[in-house]
Design a protein around this motif. Structure first.
Motif, PDB file in Angstrom:
ATOM      1  N   PHE A 112       0.835  -1.195   0.000  1.00  0.00           N
ATOM      2  CA  PHE A 112       0.000   0.000   0.000  1.00  0.00           C
ATOM      3  C   PHE A 112       0.876   1.255   0.000  1.00  0.00           C
ATOM      4  O   PHE A 112       0.462   2.300  -0.505  1.00  0.00           O
ATOM      5  N   TYR A 113       2.062   1.137   0.592  1.00  0.00           N
ATOM      6  CA  TYR A 113       2.969   2.269   0.667  1.00  0.00           C
ATOM      7  C   TYR A 113       4.121   2.164  -0.326  1.00  0.00           C
ATOM      8  O   TYR A 113       4.621   3.177  -0.818  1.00  0.00           O
ATOM      9  N   GLU A 122      12.561  -2.597  -1.564  1.00  0.00           N
ATOM     10  CA  GLU A 122      13.752  -3.359  -1.204  1.00  0.00           C
ATOM     11  C   GLU A 122      14.376  -2.845   0.093  1.00  0.00           C
ATOM     12  O   GLU A 122      14.855  -3.629   0.938  1.00  0.00           O
ATOM     13  N   ASP A 123      14.345  -1.533   0.272  1.00  0.00           N
ATOM     14  CA  ASP A 123      14.875  -0.960   1.516  1.00  0.00           C
ATOM     15  C   ASP A 123      14.030  -1.393   2.715  1.00  0.00           C
ATOM     16  O   ASP A 123      14.557  -1.665   3.801  1.00  0.00           O
ATOM     17  N   TRP A 124      12.726  -1.444   2.516  1.00  0.00           N
ATOM     18  CA  TRP A 124      11.844  -1.889   3.600  1.00  0.00           C
ATOM     19  C   TRP A 124      12.126  -3.347   3.965  1.00  0.00           C
ATOM     20  O   TRP A 124      12.164  -3.694   5.141  1.00  0.00           O
ATOM     21  N   LYS A 125      12.326  -4.197   2.961  1.00  0.00           N
ATOM     22  CA  LYS A 125      12.625  -5.601   3.235  1.00  0.00           C
ATOM     23  C   LYS A 125      13.934  -5.738   3.994  1.00  0.00           C
ATOM     24  O   LYS A 125      14.066  -6.589   4.879  1.00  0.00           O
ATOM     25  N   ARG A 126      14.910  -4.903   3.641  1.00  0.00           N
ATOM     26  CA  ARG A 126      16.189  -4.960   4.355  1.00  0.00           C
ATOM     27  C   ARG A 126      16.029  -4.581   5.818  1.00  0.00           C
ATOM     28  O   ARG A 126      16.612  -5.207   6.714  1.00  0.00           O
ATOM     29  N   LYS A 127      15.228  -3.546   6.076  1.00  0.00           N
ATOM     30  CA  LYS A 127      15.004  -3.127   7.462  1.00  0.00           C
ATOM     31  C   LYS A 127      14.272  -4.204   8.252  1.00  0.00           C
ATOM     32  O   LYS A 127      14.553  -4.422   9.440  1.00  0.00           O
ATOM     33  N   ILE A 128      13.338  -4.897   7.594  1.00  0.00           N
ATOM     34  CA  ILE A 128      12.620  -5.962   8.283  1.00  0.00           C
ATOM     35  C   ILE A 128      13.583  -7.075   8.693  1.00  0.00           C
ATOM     36  O   ILE A 128      13.519  -7.618   9.800  1.00  0.00           O
ATOM     37  N   LEU A 129      14.513  -7.419   7.801  1.00  0.00           N
ATOM     38  CA  LEU A 129      15.490  -8.449   8.115  1.00  0.00           C
ATOM     39  C   LEU A 129      16.415  -8.017   9.252  1.00  0.00           C
ATOM     40  O   LEU A 129      16.791  -8.820  10.111  1.00  0.00           O
ATOM     41  N   ASP A 130      16.796  -6.736   9.250  1.00  0.00           N
ATOM     42  CA  ASP A 130      17.680  -6.238  10.306  1.00  0.00           C
ATOM     43  C   ASP A 130      16.983  -6.217  11.662  1.00  0.00           C
ATOM     44  O   ASP A 130      17.640  -6.358  12.702  1.00  0.00           O
TER      45      ASP A 130
END
Length: 343
Positions: A112-113, A122-130
């Motif tokens: 949605f965002y 891709e940046d959001w996925k990286r933050k989720i993994l971190d």
């Protein structure tokens, strides 16, 4: 005649129990046995005349009334400024609640965002993994995975530390602010929360109000004799305990404090017995000691100042309940400890 005598004896026994009466307890029998009864007799006229001529002929002793000096004391406190530190069990419990909320909440609709495949996605996925935290058996924990039920926290994992969580949130805020900033030559910095351990704590400055922020501090003053007490002074004639406490506070710690009196009634008292009572023959009194009644007060702003005090005070400290016990007399602390806050 014998019947009348027996009746009189019964009346006397009713008015005054006998020490051999089985209905009277043993303690009362001993009391009745020790009690002496005196009969008032008429003073002879000659003896009365001699006393009237010479009053000193009768043996009299002066009546000395025991009195105490009444003091008004102040338990001036600074309330806690921050919440206390969490215990290890509390940290683990709140972290478990966080994982439970992640597992039971609906999956976040990130598309949605962020459009799928974009750099923002891709940046959001990286933050989720971190941000995935360590679990004891499965490594990185994923609230939406099939083994999300196995969420036992790894012992001593830094992700469970509240300070680490706050730091990660601040770093995310800084990254967002720098990414959206038009001025790329200047790096945006987000203010960090103030530390719980202040400079006064590191230096051991017991006169500072910025120490022991999670605890309640009380004003302790040092008198001429070198002993430490809460501020106190004698109550003057025609003065209420509340007015005496307010005057004591102004005369001891100065007027450079914004204070608030909590109530009109004392919250505790201390009795000091003199080893050698002072006898005032003219007034017929015997000064046995001092009785101090303490009222509660709070400091809202300012600082204690003894430079203009009129009570002869030498020093002051802001101390917690446990620290006060190190400076005052054990008997004094026994009387005031129950009116001091534990935190």
């Amino acid at each position: 005649m014998a019947t009348k005598s027996n009746g009189a004896r019964r009346i006397v026994s009713l008015l005054r129990p006998s020490i051999v009466d089985t209905s009277v307890c043993r303690s009362c029998q001993q009391t009745l046995g020790r009690r002496q009864y005196a009969v008032a007799t008429e003073t002879p006229a000659t003896e009365t005349a001699s006393i009237a001529k010479d009053p000193s002929a009768s043996t009299t002793f002066p009546v000395v009334k025991p009195v105490y000096t009444i003091n008004a004391g102040i338990a001036l406190s600074r309330p806690p400024q921050v919440t206390r530190e969490l215990e290890p069990f509390e940290q683990a419990y709140y972290f478990y609640q966080k994982r439970l909320n992640e597992r039971l909440a609906l999956p976040f609709t990130k598309y949605f965002y962020f459009k799928r495949g974009t750099p923002a996605d891709e940046d959001w996925k990286r933050k989720i993994l971190d941000r995935r935290t360590a679990a004891r058996d499965i490594g990185k924990y994923n609230a939406y995975a099939s083994d999300a039920w196995n969420d036992e926290l790894l012992v001593d994992a830094r992700e469970a530390d509240p300070a680490h969580q706050v730091e990660m949130l601040v770093q995310d805020a800084e990254a967002t602010a720098n990414a959206t900033s038009q001025d790329t030559s200047k790096k945006e910095e987000i203010p960090r929360p103030f530390p719980r351990v202040t400079e006064a704590d590191k230096k051991g400055d017991e006169k500072s109000l910025d120490r022991l922020l999670p605890r309640t501090l009380y004003l302790l003053v040092q008198a001429k004799g070198g002993y430490w007490t809460l501020p106190n002074a004698p109550v003057e004639a025609g003065e209420s305990l509340r007015l005496a406490a307010e005057r004591t506070l102004a005369q001891s710690a100065g007027v450079n404090m914004n204070t608030w009196m909590v109530g009109y009634h004392p919250v505790g008292h201390n009795v000091l017995e003199f080893k050698r009572p002072a006898i005032d023959q003219a007034a017929g009194t015997e000064l046995r000691g001092e009785k101090t009644f303490f009222l509660k007060a709070r400091i809202m702003a300012g600082q204690a100042d003894l430079s203009v005090n009129t009570l002869g005070l030498k020093d002051f400290k802001w101390l917690s309940k446990e620290e006060i016990a190190k400076y005052v007399h054990p008997g004094y602390y026994h009387d005031i400890k129950n009116m001091l806050a534990d935190r």
